[in-house]
Write a protein that holds these residues in place. Structure first.
Motif, PDB file in Angstrom:
ATOM      1  N   LEU A 204       0.857  -1.178   0.000  1.00 56.92           N
ATOM      2  CA  LEU A 204       0.000   0.000   0.000  1.00 56.92           C
ATOM      3  C   LEU A 204       0.896   1.232   0.000  1.00 56.92           C
ATOM      4  N   VAL A 205       0.712   2.104  -0.964  1.00 53.50           N
ATOM      5  CA  VAL A 205       1.471   3.361  -0.984  1.00 53.50           C
ATOM      6  C   VAL A 205       0.750   4.343  -0.064  1.00 53.50           C
ATOM      7  N   SER A 206       1.393   4.663   1.054  1.00 53.23           N
ATOM      8  CA  SER A 206       0.754   5.531   2.052  1.00 53.23           C
ATOM      9  C   SER A 206       1.124   6.993   1.883  1.00 53.23           C
ATOM     10  N   ASN A 207       2.235   7.257   1.180  1.00 54.26           N
ATOM     11  CA  ASN A 207       2.745   8.638   1.080  1.00 54.26           C
ATOM     12  C   ASN A 207       3.767   8.718  -0.043  1.00 54.26           C
ATOM     13  N   TRP A 208       4.064   9.933  -0.473  1.00 56.18           N
ATOM     14  CA  TRP A 208       5.200  10.140  -1.356  1.00 56.18           C
ATOM     15  C   TRP A 208       6.478  10.030  -0.526  1.00 56.18           C
ATOM     16  N   ALA A 209       7.499   9.425  -1.084  1.00 58.13           N
ATOM     17  CA  ALA A 209       8.800   9.376  -0.422  1.00 58.13           C
ATOM     18  C   ALA A 209       9.377  10.790  -0.328  1.00 58.13           C
ATOM     19  N   ALA A 210      10.386  10.949   0.504  1.00 57.67           N
ATOM     20  CA  ALA A 210      10.983  12.268   0.741  1.00 57.67           C
ATOM     21  C   ALA A 210      11.440  12.920  -0.566  1.00 57.67           C
ATOM     22  N   GLY A 211      11.032  14.160  -0.770  1.00 60.35           N
ATOM     23  CA  GLY A 211      11.417  14.884  -1.978  1.00 60.35           C
ATOM     24  C   GLY A 211      10.538  14.625  -3.174  1.00 60.35           C
ATOM     25  N   LYS A 212       9.542  13.761  -3.024  1.00 59.84           N
ATOM     26  CA  LYS A 212       8.638  13.452  -4.128  1.00 59.84           C
ATOM     27  C   LYS A 212       7.259  14.053  -3.847  1.00 59.84           C
ATOM     28  N   GLY A 213       6.446  14.161  -4.867  1.00 60.03           N
ATOM     29  CA  GLY A 213       5.144  14.770  -4.693  1.00 60.03           C
ATOM     30  C   GLY A 213       5.257  16.276  -4.549  1.00 60.03           C
TER      31      GLY A 213
END
Length: 242
Positions: A204-213
């Motif tokens: 499950l993708v819960s969030n954008w990784a750091a620096g993404k989005g």
């Protein structure tokens, strides 16, 4: 009978009709918690919460060897592992389900093999394709049958944790070819291979990784998380429907 390993926020499965629980002792110490047996869409399933009850175990504290050995000792024929991840690739947006096809291990210091010690042979497990293709196809079909927005491939990067990654670290993972990032995929997948247990990951993708989005830092949306768990349950029901 298949096993399901629950990840962050999944100490239990709401869609599982529980029949009994069993404490299992192993030569490698205690598993994260007792095994829960039950039926999912009328099929027998055994479930274990990777992080223990109440999410009490950090990724580097989990006794992966005991967890996999306990499941194998119950005669399971395969493992579906649930994991919560951060999205790196542009189509790995929060709320997506992902069935990765490969993995890169950045973890360290974890007990990562059964083949160690003076009484054990040296064994080099074949690991070209870490995930079982048959289970992956089953999960892909279940996502499609549920009408859920899923991604059917991707490279999982396993970091040490428990802290989240820096933006520079995520850039490095992206250069290395990683599409999603989590903290528990290894040595779990490798231990399953050593036990000849077919293993697949449902993430499950819960969030954008750091620096993404679009956000300057990692942020979690509770509404997205709740919807993702709901989609996961629908997918598991479809997966065990036949």
């Amino acid at each position: 009978m298949l096993a399901i390993i629950g990840g962050s926020g999944l100490a239990q499965l709401s869609v599982l009709e529980v029949t009994h629980r069993q404490v299992v002792r192993t030569p490698y110490g205690d598993p994260s918690c007792a095994l829960t047996f039950g039926k999912l869409a009328k099929q027998n399933v055994v479930f274990i919460a990777r992080h223990g009850y109440g999410h009490s175990l950090a990724p580097h504290e989990i006794n992966y060897r005991a967890n996999l050995w306990a499941l194998h000792n119950q005669g399971v024929k395969g493992v579906i592992a649930i994991g919560t991840v951060g999205g790196i690739r542009p189509d790995m947006a929060p709320g997506r389900l992902v069935v990765p096809h490969d993995i890169i291990d950045y973890s360290w210091g974890r007990k990562h093999t059964y083949f160690e010690g003076p009484e054990r042979p040296v064994v080099h497990a074949e690991f070209t394709s870490p995930y079982d293709d048959s289970l992956r196809q089953r999960l892909r079909a279940a996502i499609q049958a549920s009408g859920i927005s899923g991604v059917h491939d991707g490279v999982y990067a396993c970091t040490q944790g428990p802290r989240l990654e820096s933006a520079a670290e995520i850039s490095r993972l992206e250069r290395d070819g990683a599409d999603i990032v989590g903290m528990t995929g290894m040595p779990e997948a490798a231990l399953a291979r050593e036990l000849d247990l077919p293993y697949a990951h449902l993430c499950l993708v819960s969030n954008w990784a750091a620096g993404k989005g679009s956000n300057a830092r990692v942020e979690f949306d509770p509404a997205v998380a709740a919807k993702s768990v709901q989609d996961l349950m629908h997918t598991l029901q479809a997966c065990f429907a036949n």
